[in-house]
Design a protein around this motif. Structure first.
Motif, short mmCIF file in Angstrom:
data_model
loop_
_atom_site.label_atom_id
_atom_site.label_comp_id
_atom_site.label_asym_id
_atom_site.label_seq_id
_atom_site.Cartn_x
_atom_site.Cartn_y
_atom_site.Cartn_z
N THR A 26 0.83 -1.20 0.00
CA THR A 26 0.00 0.00 0.00
C THR A 26 0.86 1.25 0.00
OG1 THR A 26 -1.72 -1.18 1.23
CG2 THR A 26 -1.85 1.21 1.22
N ILE A 27 1.91 1.26 0.79
CA ILE A 27 2.79 2.43 0.85
C ILE A 27 3.52 2.62 -0.48
CG2 ILE A 27 4.88 3.35 1.95
CD1 ILE A 27 3.82 2.11 4.57
N VAL A 28 3.99 1.53 -1.08
CA VAL A 28 4.67 1.62 -2.39
C VAL A 28 3.71 2.15 -3.45
CG1 VAL A 28 5.68 0.22 -4.25
CG2 VAL A 28 6.41 -0.12 -1.89
N VAL A 29 2.48 1.68 -3.45
CA VAL A 29 1.49 2.14 -4.42
C VAL A 29 1.18 3.63 -4.21
CG1 VAL A 29 -0.93 1.89 -5.09
CG2 VAL A 29 0.51 -0.11 -4.90
N LEU A 30 1.11 4.07 -2.95
CA LEU A 30 0.87 5.48 -2.67
C LEU A 30 2.05 6.35 -3.11
CD1 LEU A 30 -0.88 5.35 0.81
CD2 LEU A 30 -1.87 6.13 -1.35
N VAL A 31 3.26 5.87 -2.94
CA VAL A 31 4.43 6.61 -3.40
C VAL A 31 4.42 6.70 -4.93
CG1 VAL A 31 6.96 6.51 -3.58
CG2 VAL A 31 5.85 6.16 -1.38
N LEU A 32 4.08 5.60 -5.60
CA LEU A 32 3.98 5.64 -7.06
C LEU A 32 2.89 6.60 -7.53
CD1 LEU A 32 4.47 1.86 -7.93
CD2 LEU A 32 6.07 3.74 -8.34
N ALA A 33 1.77 6.64 -6.81
CA ALA A 33 0.70 7.59 -7.15
C ALA A 33 1.18 9.02 -6.98
CB ALA A 33 -0.53 7.33 -6.28
N LEU A 34 1.93 9.28 -5.92
CA LEU A 34 2.46 10.63 -5.69
C LEU A 34 3.44 11.02 -6.79
CD1 LEU A 34 2.59 13.08 -3.79
CD2 LEU A 34 4.47 11.93 -2.63
N LEU A 35 4.34 10.10 -7.15
CA LEU A 35 5.30 10.39 -8.22
C LEU A 35 4.62 10.63 -9.56
CD1 LEU A 35 8.19 7.89 -7.40
CD2 LEU A 35 8.18 10.37 -7.12
N SER A 36 3.63 9.83 -9.89
CA SER A 36 2.92 10.03 -11.15
C SER A 36 2.12 11.33 -11.13
CB SER A 36 2.03 8.84 -11.49
OG SER A 36 1.04 8.66 -10.51
N SER A 37 1.63 11.72 -9.98
CA SER A 37 0.92 12.99 -9.86
C SER A 37 1.87 14.17 -10.06
CB SER A 37 0.25 13.08 -8.49
OG SER A 37 -0.40 14.31 -8.33
N VAL A 38 3.07 14.06 -9.50
CA VAL A 38 4.08 15.12 -9.68
C VAL A 38 4.49 15.21 -11.15
CG1 VAL A 38 6.47 15.74 -9.14
CG2 VAL A 38 4.91 15.10 -7.31
N LEU A 39 4.68 14.06 -11.79
CA LEU A 39 5.03 14.07 -13.21
C LEU A 39 3.90 14.66 -14.06
CD1 LEU A 39 6.91 10.68 -13.57
CD2 LEU A 39 7.83 12.97 -13.95
N SER A 40 2.67 14.33 -13.72
CA SER A 40 1.53 14.90 -14.44
C SER A 40 1.49 16.42 -14.29
CB SER A 40 0.23 14.29 -13.93
OG SER A 40 -0.87 14.91 -14.53
N ALA A 41 1.74 16.89 -13.08
CA ALA A 41 1.77 18.35 -12.85
C ALA A 41 2.91 18.99 -13.65
CB ALA A 41 1.93 18.64 -11.36
N GLY A 42 4.06 18.32 -13.71
CA GLY A 42 5.18 18.84 -14.49
C GLY A 42 4.86 18.91 -15.97
N PHE A 43 4.24 17.86 -16.50
CA PHE A 43 3.85 17.87 -17.91
C PHE A 43 2.80 18.95 -18.19
CE2 PHE A 43 5.98 13.87 -17.90
CZ PHE A 43 6.37 13.65 -19.20
N THR A 44 1.89 19.14 -17.26
CA THR A 44 0.86 20.17 -17.43
C THR A 44 1.50 21.55 -17.43
OG1 THR A 44 -0.76 18.75 -16.34
CG2 THR A 44 -1.29 21.07 -16.49
#
Length: 154
Positions: free
Chosen positions: A20-38
């Protein structure tokens, strides 16, 4: 035998907690990348590369999938391994008081549902914006098809 079952349950509990913690960290990283692309898309206009809407689609979708997976894994771990009852029993002097206790998820769990809905809304907005600019571009490429017949004769 019961100690062996207890350690197996504890092992699966820790495994699900780490997952669960690994999946949450991956969600956070993908969210940061999405914000960067935006942010990159607001400064420049890279429509046909991975930096464009395709990249934002990808990272928003991954963030949504990881968030949904975390929202599933956490209750499975808590309910399946009776972690709330274990915590209540370890903090209380009388363990029998908490045998029928219920699991209650706080606001931090339900904020993840908001994150999921915002990712979906973001994907829908990007889709409609991308579709509108594509149809506008196609309309500008073929102005003769939409012209009146009298103009075409000249």
């Amino acid at each position: 035998v019961s100690e062996a079952l207890g350690s197996s349950s504890s092992s699966s509990s820790w495994g699900l907690l780490v997952a669960t913690i690994v999946v949450l960290v991956l969600a956070l990283l993908s969210s940061v990348l999405s914000a960067g692309f935006t942010c990159t898309n607001t400064v420049s206009n890279p429509y046909q590369t991975f930096l464009g809407p395709i990249g934002v689609y990808t990272w928003n979708s991954l963030c949504g999938v990881f968030t949904l997976l975390a929202m599933i894994l956490f209750p499975v771990n808590v309910e399946g391994n009776s972690l709330s009852e274990e915590l209540a029993q370890s903090c209380s002097s009388s363990p029998q008081d908490h045998l029928g206790s219920k699991h209650n998820y706080g606001y931090s769990y339900w904020i993840m549902l908001l994150i999921l809905f915002l990712n979906i809304a973001s994907l829908i907005i990007i889709y409609f914006y991308d579709h509108a600019t594509y149809s506008k571009k196609k309309e500008q490429e073929r102005p003769i098809e939409n012209a009146p017949k009298d103009v075409i004769l000249f």
